[in-house]
Motif scaffolding. Structure first.
Motif, PDB file in Angstrom:
ATOM      1  N   HIS A  25       7.349   6.119   5.523  1.00  0.00           N
ATOM      2  CA  HIS A  25       7.070   6.446   4.122  1.00  0.00           C
ATOM      3  C   HIS A  25       6.012   5.524   3.518  1.00  0.00           C
ATOM      4  O   HIS A  25       5.478   5.817   2.437  1.00  0.00           O
ATOM      5  CB  HIS A  25       8.360   6.345   3.296  1.00  0.00           C
ATOM      6  N   TYR A  85       3.116   4.924   4.937  1.00  0.00           N
ATOM      7  CA  TYR A  85       1.795   5.291   5.436  1.00  0.00           C
ATOM      8  C   TYR A  85       1.322   6.600   4.818  1.00  0.00           C
ATOM      9  O   TYR A  85       2.090   7.560   4.689  1.00  0.00           O
ATOM     10  CB  TYR A  85       1.831   5.394   6.967  1.00  0.00           C
ATOM     11  N   SER A  86       0.034   6.626   4.472  1.00  0.00           N
ATOM     12  CA  SER A  86      -0.485   7.785   3.733  1.00  0.00           C
ATOM     13  C   SER A  86      -1.772   8.364   4.309  1.00  0.00           C
ATOM     14  O   SER A  86      -2.320   9.301   3.759  1.00  0.00           O
ATOM     15  CB  SER A  86      -0.745   7.383   2.272  1.00  0.00           C
ATOM     16  N   ASN A  87      -2.246   7.806   5.421  1.00  0.00           N
ATOM     17  CA  ASN A  87      -3.496   8.293   6.013  1.00  0.00           C
ATOM     18  C   ASN A  87      -3.331   8.319   7.531  1.00  0.00           C
ATOM     19  O   ASN A  87      -3.588   7.334   8.215  1.00  0.00           O
ATOM     20  CB  ASN A  87      -4.664   7.405   5.601  1.00  0.00           C
ATOM     21  N   LEU A 114       5.871  11.002   5.803  1.00  0.00           N
ATOM     22  CA  LEU A 114       4.809  10.155   5.266  1.00  0.00           C
ATOM     23  C   LEU A 114       4.939   9.994   3.759  1.00  0.00           C
ATOM     24  O   LEU A 114       5.730  10.670   3.104  1.00  0.00           O
ATOM     25  CB  LEU A 114       3.447  10.752   5.614  1.00  0.00           C
ATOM     26  N   ALA A 115       4.120   9.095   3.213  1.00  0.00           N
ATOM     27  CA  ALA A 115       4.118   8.848   1.773  1.00  0.00           C
ATOM     28  C   ALA A 115       3.686  10.103   1.016  1.00  0.00           C
ATOM     29  O   ALA A 115       3.030  10.999   1.566  1.00  0.00           O
ATOM     30  CB  ALA A 115       3.175   7.691   1.448  1.00  0.00           C
ATOM     31  N   HIS A 116       4.056  10.163  -0.228  1.00  0.00           N
ATOM     32  CA  HIS A 116       3.657  11.274  -1.089  1.00  0.00           C
ATOM     33  C   HIS A 116       2.134  11.296  -1.217  1.00  0.00           C
ATOM     34  O   HIS A 116       1.476  10.260  -1.250  1.00  0.00           O
ATOM     35  CB  HIS A 116       4.297  11.117  -2.471  1.00  0.00           C
ATOM     36  N   ASP A 117       1.565  12.490  -1.279  1.00  0.00           N
ATOM     37  CA  ASP A 117       0.114  12.674  -1.392  1.00  0.00           C
ATOM     38  C   ASP A 117      -0.626  12.089  -0.185  1.00  0.00           C
ATOM     39  O   ASP A 117      -1.710  11.507  -0.332  1.00  0.00           O
ATOM     40  CB  ASP A 117      -0.417  12.044  -2.680  1.00  0.00           C
ATOM     41  N   SER A 118      -0.061  12.265   0.985  1.00  0.00           N
ATOM     42  CA  SER A 118      -0.690  11.747   2.200  1.00  0.00           C
ATOM     43  C   SER A 118      -1.874  12.609   2.624  1.00  0.00           C
ATOM     44  O   SER A 118      -1.990  13.777   2.261  1.00  0.00           O
ATOM     45  CB  SER A 118       0.322  11.711   3.349  1.00  0.00           C
TER      46      SER A 118
END
Length: 297
Positions: A33, A35-37, A56-60
């Motif tokens: 959670h 990491y986003s990219n 993954l993180a929100h808005d990934s």
């Protein structure tokens, strides 16, 4: 361009590779959670990409690359999936041994059963580490496939020691030829932790998937049906462009007598197994050895 190994090996079978509870726990322990990219190397039809995306993180942002035109040129189904999920997704051409991105671009880089098919898997690992940001996560999922030669089923349970050794020797020679031809190592999962260490990755962790697809009559659950369908199409050992004899030739002329002896002794083995399935006499626990190796840059 010829079809890649995975062209016939993708499909519903891969939808049953993972237990959700195992993935949930692994994602929690690896803190996905954060990491986003993400970059998925050798994405194929995107089974692994879709599997990881919800953790993954929100808005990934997710980037997936493959060097097989069957996948990277157009994958409307995969792109539609991420559009519905409202995830920023891009699918591009990319070679695992020469990843087309700048240094330190992604905070999470991953692959699933990709390194086993590469001529230079260490170079791919270097490339994945190169495009990873400091403190980013690298996660590679690769098997030991040769061990399956030793797993028992209802047909092989009474095999003699000599017969079992024949089957092991046959697969080892194919592996030797495959590597000589530059087509990879089907069992390099065992080596990954050491390779991670050579890339100076930190907090190296090794997990084993808890997934097994048990086969037993009447073979009527979704996993079993997908598995039988895959058996009909051909196993992961097979190549669309080569036959076993090609790998024996590549391994060395000294192995050819054994190839012909083996074919004469066991040429009906596959038919025997499928016949047992049709008679509902085949059963096996269906386990495998799939490593999940992770490290922090």
């Amino acid at each position: 361009m010829q079809k890649g190994h995975s062209h016939n090996y993708f499909g519903s079978y891969r939808d049953f590779w993972w237990n959700k509870g195992f993935l949930d726990l692994t994602a929690e322990r690896l803190e996905l959670h954060r990491y986003s990219n993400m970059l998925d190397v050798g994405c194929g039809q995107g089974h692994w990409t879709k599997t990881l995306a919800p953790y993954l993180a929100h808005d990934s942002k997710i980037t997936a690359i493959d060097n097989d035109e069957n996948w990277f040129e157009s994958n409307a189904e995969l792109e539609h999936h991420f559009k519905l999920s409202k995830i920023d997704f891009s699918l591009k051409y990319g070679d695992a041994e020469n990843i087309p991105f700048e240094n330190e671009t992604f905070d999470f880089v991953t692959c699933q059963t990709v390194l086993i098919h590469l001529k230079n898997p260490k170079k791919a690992l270097e490339e994945m580490t190169r495009v990873l940001k400091p403190n980013g996560l690298l996660l590679c999922v690769e098997p030991n496939n040769i061990v399956q030669t030793l797993t028992k089923n209802s047909i092989s349970q009474n095999d003699s020691i000599e017969e079992t050794l024949d089957h092991i020797k046959y697969r080892l020679i194919i592996e030797k030829g495959k590597k000589k031809l530059g087509e990879g190592d089907n069992s390099l999962g065992d080596l990954l932790p050491g390779w991670f260490a050579s890339e100076s990755l930190k907090d190296i962790q090794v997990r084993l998937s808890d997934k097994a697809i048990a086969m037993y009559p009447p073979y009527d659950n979704k996993e079993q049906i997908a598995t039988l369908k895959q058996w009909m199409q051909g196993s992961a050992w097979k190549s669309e462009t080569r036959k076993d004899i090609d790998y024996f030739n590549a391994a060395g002329e000294e192995y050819m007598p054994f190839y012909f002896e083996y074919q004469e002794k066991y040429d009906t083995r596959s038919d025997h197994i499928m016949g047992a399935v049709q008679r509902e006499q085949y059963h096996a626990a269906g386990g495998s050895l799939m490593y999940l190796v992770s490290g922090i840059k």
